[in-house]
Design a protein around this motif. Sequence first.
Motif, PDB file in Angstrom:
ATOM      1  N   THR A 277      70.911 127.028 106.505  1.00 54.23           N
ATOM      2  CA  THR A 277      69.647 126.338 106.252  1.00 54.23           C
ATOM      3  C   THR A 277      68.760 126.471 107.478  1.00 54.23           C
ATOM      4  N   THR A 313      64.199 115.237 112.973  1.00 52.94           N
ATOM      5  CA  THR A 313      63.922 115.485 111.566  1.00 52.94           C
ATOM      6  C   THR A 313      65.181 115.128 110.787  1.00 52.94           C
ATOM      7  N   ASP A 316      69.520 115.844 106.288  1.00 55.96           N
ATOM      8  CA  ASP A 316      69.765 116.254 104.912  1.00 55.96           C
ATOM      9  C   ASP A 316      68.603 117.039 104.309  1.00 55.96           C
ATOM     10  N   ALA A 317      67.434 116.945 104.934  1.00 55.75           N
ATOM     11  CA  ALA A 317      66.267 117.680 104.433  1.00 55.75           C
ATOM     12  C   ALA A 317      65.327 117.961 105.596  1.00 55.75           C
ATOM     13  N   GLY A 319      62.470 118.853 107.913  1.00 56.38           N
ATOM     14  CA  GLY A 319      61.059 119.057 107.604  1.00 56.38           C
ATOM     15  C   GLY A 319      60.191 118.744 108.795  1.00 56.38           C
TER      16      GLY A 319
END
Length: 707
Positions: A277, A313, A316-317, A319
């Motif tokens: 990721t 940030t 888990d996500a 951004g």
Amino acid sequence: MTTETAATPPVAKRVPAERTHHGETVVDEYAWLAAKDDPDTIAYLKAENAFTEAATAHLAGLRGTLFEETKRRTKETDLSVPTRKGDHWYYTRTVEGQQYGIQCRRTVRDGETEPPSTQDGAPLDGEEVLLDGNALAEGHDFFALGAFDVSPDGRWLAYSTDFAGDERFTLRVKDLDTGEVLADEVPGTFYGSAWSADGSTLFYLTVDEAWRPYRVWRHTVGSPAGDDVVVYEETDERFWVGVELTRSEKFIVIDAHSKVTSEVRVIPASDPTGEPTIIAPRRQGVEYSVEHHGNRFLILHNDGAEDFELAYTPADAPGAWATLIPHTPGTRLEGVDAFVNHLVVSLRKDGLTGLRVLPGPESDSRATQGDSGSTGTYDIDFPEPIYSVGLDSNPEYATSTVRIHYASFVTPDSIYDYDLVTRSMVLRKQKPVLGDFDPAAYEQHRDWALADDGTRVPISLVCRAGTPKDGTAPAVIYGYGSYEASMDPWFSIPRLSLLDRGVIFAVAHIRGGGELGRRWYEEGKLLAKKNTFTDFVACARHLVKAGWTATDRLVARGGSAGGLLMGAVANLAPDAFAGVVAQVPFVDALNSILDPSLPLTVTEWEEWGNPLDDPEVYAYMKSYTPYENVSAVDYPAILAVSSLNDTRVLYHEPAKWVARLRATAPSGGYLLKTEMGAGHGGPSGRYDAWKEEAFVAAWILDRLGRA
């Protein structure tokens, strides 16, 4: 090459080779020396070595004395302070008479919270030897470890070895339960590795033909290396790749970075076959690094923040980035280490290193001001006016105590355990200096020189207490000034032999380094690179003007990019020095940076500029590169030290430089010493390294009239 006796300086043959760039044709008569496999090249290097040995034969006794002084002051049988990781204490042991360290561990006993004592230097009761460098090095002239990485469960050890000095390692896996080294062997690997959470999978790096780490591989323990899978490949030749496991052991981090741009990917350590990721896509000129902490990733970055700021940030996500420590001009944030309930930020301010402690996530809202006055946030204080401090090995995530390394010019390397809650510090070990060493017998100073453009340049000095400041003392001035690397004060046992003979040791903190923040670095690179050289000359002249020394009692010393500095200042101000020591020197920089097939070249274009495509960069580099600017002037005596297998600065650079010096300005005294079986760092064994340092120190003392 002509055949000469050892007492006669070798004369390199001239084989004119032309190159044309930006309409200019240049003749390089010593380009043939780049042919490493040519018998004439090896013969020439050996002739230079023979001449250097003959020319310094009168210093053999002094070299022996200096070596014995270092040996006598060093506790040869010793242990590092054990570091806890899981159920074991890990440490390195050295044994008198043996060149290399022995990597060991011992099981943590019930109720044991303090590291075992190592004061007597004896092996710990219940010791398990993981790797014995002396056994591995047997039969080899050179030995170095690349990776040394124990899996989270303590079962497997990934380690890699180099027996040539070219920093191309062979990776192996050892079963620490049985002592067996598995058959899954991988040649051609680079530094760096990372284990999956369960220890079933190992990530490692390989290099391309230009020695650029560009591929991350996934290896399943017990399977053939031919089954390994490429997880990530970096196709932009400006970028290097790194891989590591976060301290939390939750993520594998793949870091792709050029000199000015970063891009980071993560893989859950519990899912090693998962897709990486990306944290934030690369943007030219934006650098960032990632550390995992609880439910967030910490981001240290320079986006609109010249001296960097700290943000975070969601893990888990990933951004948008929320600021945790805002940018403060003049306070360079250099790193962040995360522990369960605390963060420790490594920083640099006013030319000194420092550590700042922040509380855990539940208190972040109270700790956003980024200075020691913020609630719950504080800077750790240290007593000396000049020092170097940083975090040592801290593999445990769930801890409130961190290991700190501290040193100065007069304080030997010291290991402390610091309690982040109580703010108490316990000295675990200070590097022993045997004999009559007394720190009070030495003093350290901070002085400032004025550069040609009015910039104040710091100088750090150490000398015997009471050294007269009347110009009579001899001195060595050391410099580097590239890659934002800071030459912070460090303690050296071999240096004591110089200080005790009345020599002052000075470090010029010149632009191109990072001592005074990112701008200090920016003002000494690319088309501002000459500031590095003029700053150093200004520091040398200041030492004379201020009475620290005199021109005929001053030797300059530097290595690698600092060797480029040595060649440049020898051309720029040959009258300023009684001698110059250039170790693995980058003195043929223009020709190297013009050749994209050489190791490091393409990645270096963002540091030096690209002379291949940009005529302004070409002209600028040509105006300062040492090899291109040798002239018929009276140079100081020069000692160049190199290594045949050096990957970072190829051996032929100093060889060509010395050949041209000798042909162009024959009145000077030029010596070239090439290690025929070593790499960028020189000899690998500690006794061999001491002998190498004694060789250089004896030459310096001879130039200073203290032999």
